[in-house]
Structure formats: structure tokens, C-alpha cells
Motif scaffolding. Structure first.
Motif, short mmCIF file in Angstrom:
data_model
loop_
_atom_site.label_atom_id
_atom_site.label_comp_id
_atom_site.label_asym_id
_atom_site.label_seq_id
_atom_site.Cartn_x
_atom_site.Cartn_y
_atom_site.Cartn_z
N ALA A 1 7.95 12.96 4.08
CA ALA A 1 7.96 13.85 5.40
C ALA A 1 8.05 15.32 5.21
O ALA A 1 7.49 16.13 6.03
CB ALA A 1 8.84 13.30 6.34
N VAL A 2 8.76 15.69 3.70
CA VAL A 2 8.65 17.19 3.95
C VAL A 2 7.59 17.70 3.69
O VAL A 2 6.82 17.42 2.70
CB VAL A 2 9.87 17.27 2.55
N GLY A 3 7.33 18.89 4.41
CA GLY A 3 5.89 19.59 4.42
C GLY A 3 4.91 18.69 4.75
O GLY A 3 3.64 19.26 4.56
N ASN A 4 4.91 17.84 5.22
CA ASN A 4 3.78 17.09 5.81
C ASN A 4 3.32 17.15 7.24
O ASN A 4 4.03 17.23 8.17
CB ASN A 4 4.20 15.23 5.57
N THR A 5 2.17 17.35 7.57
CA THR A 5 1.61 17.76 8.91
C THR A 5 0.77 16.56 9.19
O THR A 5 0.11 16.49 10.24
CB THR A 5 0.72 19.26 9.01
N ALA A 6 0.67 15.70 8.52
CA ALA A 6 -0.16 14.56 8.95
C ALA A 6 0.08 13.65 10.00
O ALA A 6 1.46 13.54 10.35
CB ALA A 6 -0.63 13.47 7.56
N LYS A 7 -0.68 13.04 10.62
CA LYS A 7 -0.49 11.97 11.75
C LYS A 7 -1.11 10.69 11.26
O LYS A 7 -1.86 10.67 10.84
CB LYS A 7 -1.17 12.14 13.08
N TYR B 1 0.80 -1.12 0.13
CA TYR B 1 0.02 0.00 -0.04
C TYR B 1 0.98 1.40 0.04
O TYR B 1 1.62 1.16 0.74
CB TYR B 1 -0.85 -0.04 1.18
N THR B 2 0.45 2.17 -0.89
CA THR B 2 1.29 3.34 -0.67
C THR B 2 0.09 4.57 -0.44
O THR B 2 -0.79 4.65 -0.72
CB THR B 2 1.73 3.77 -2.33
N GLU B 3 0.82 5.30 0.65
CA GLU B 3 -0.22 6.43 1.16
C GLU B 3 0.35 7.76 0.61
O GLU B 3 1.38 8.06 0.84
CB GLU B 3 -0.06 6.34 2.61
N THR B 4 -0.57 8.78 0.47
CA THR B 4 -0.14 10.02 -0.17
C THR B 4 -0.68 11.11 0.90
O THR B 4 -0.68 12.40 0.45
CB THR B 4 -0.83 10.22 -1.43
N ILE B 5 -1.43 10.78 2.04
CA ILE B 5 -1.87 11.89 2.86
C ILE B 5 -0.82 13.00 3.29
O ILE B 5 0.34 12.51 3.67
CB ILE B 5 -2.39 11.22 4.08
N THR B 6 -1.21 14.04 3.46
CA THR B 6 -0.24 15.14 3.92
C THR B 6 -0.63 15.97 4.88
O THR B 6 -0.13 16.85 5.53
CB THR B 6 0.18 16.03 2.59
N THR B 7 -2.06 15.94 5.16
CA THR B 7 -2.74 16.63 6.40
C THR B 7 -3.72 15.87 7.09
O THR B 7 -4.21 14.57 6.52
CB THR B 7 -3.35 17.82 5.95
N GLY B 8 -4.10 15.84 8.38
CA GLY B 8 -5.14 15.21 9.12
C GLY B 8 -4.56 14.10 9.72
O GLY B 8 -3.28 13.83 10.03
N GLU B 9 -5.40 13.23 9.62
CA GLU B 9 -5.13 11.93 10.58
C GLU B 9 -5.47 10.58 9.77
O GLU B 9 -6.56 10.66 9.18
CB GLU B 9 -5.65 11.73 12.05
#
Length: 100
Positions: free
Chosen positions: A46-52, A22-30
Motif C-alpha cells: 500500500a506504501v506509495g500506491n495510488t491504484a484502485k 494470484y499476486t498483483e503488482t499494480i501501483t497506479t490506475g484501476e
């Protein structure tokens, strides 16, 4: 697999169940990933990423969590979940992923 809307800015969270690479592309939220089986979860940069990102092994198997490119997870190349109910929560320091 496209990006998930995780409801950033205080909104809700997304939960997905995965049993194959699985490849995830989330950058914000949880995002909560329930994993079962033996496979790899590829993290977004991880660069510019604020996701949990939360990953929990919910069934038999061994899941490798792999950051993008040369990024690390707590200084290591990958993180592995190999015990049922083992879990990690990942945060970006804007260069790499950290486990909390």
C-alpha cells in the motif's frame, strides 16, 4: 506475473479473471479482478500506491484478499469474499488498504 498497465492518469482500466492464487503488482490506475474458486489474491504494498483495486467473486468459492507483509485491510489481516457477486474496492492510505 508481471505488472499490469492499468492506464493511470485518467486512462482506462484493466480487467483480469482469476481462479488460482494470484499476486498483483499494480501501483497506479484501476484493476478489476473477477474471481471464481477458492484461492488467495496477494495485494501489492500500500506504501506509495495510488491504484484502485476492485475484486468481485463471480463464481462459487471463497477468495481471501491478503495485503503485503504486516499491512492491513480496514484494520484486519485479510478480507474474504465468500458470496457470489460480493465485491470490494480497495484504496491505499499510503500505509494500509481501506475498503470503500
Amino acid at each position: 506475473v508481471g505488472p499490469l498497465s492499468a492506464g493511470g492518469g485518467g486512462g482506462g482500466a484493466s480487467v483480469v479473471s482469476k481462479s488460482a492464487t494470484y499476486t498483483e503488482t499494480i501501483t497506479t490506475g484501476e484493476l478489476f479482478i473477477k474471481a471464481s474458486g477458492t484461492f488467495t489474491i496477494n495485494l501489492p504494498t500500500a506504501v506509495g500506491n495510488t491504484a484502485k483495486i476492485h475484486v468481485k467473486l463471480t463464481g462459487a468459492g471463497s477468495v481471501i484478499v491478503d495485503p503485503a507483509g504486516t499491512e492491513t485491510i480496514d484494520g484486519g489481516a485479510t478480507a474474504t469474499l465468500s458470496t457470489v457477486d460480493q465485491a470490494i474496492t480497495l484504496y491505499s492510505d499510503n500505509a494500509n488498504w481501506m475498503i470503500f
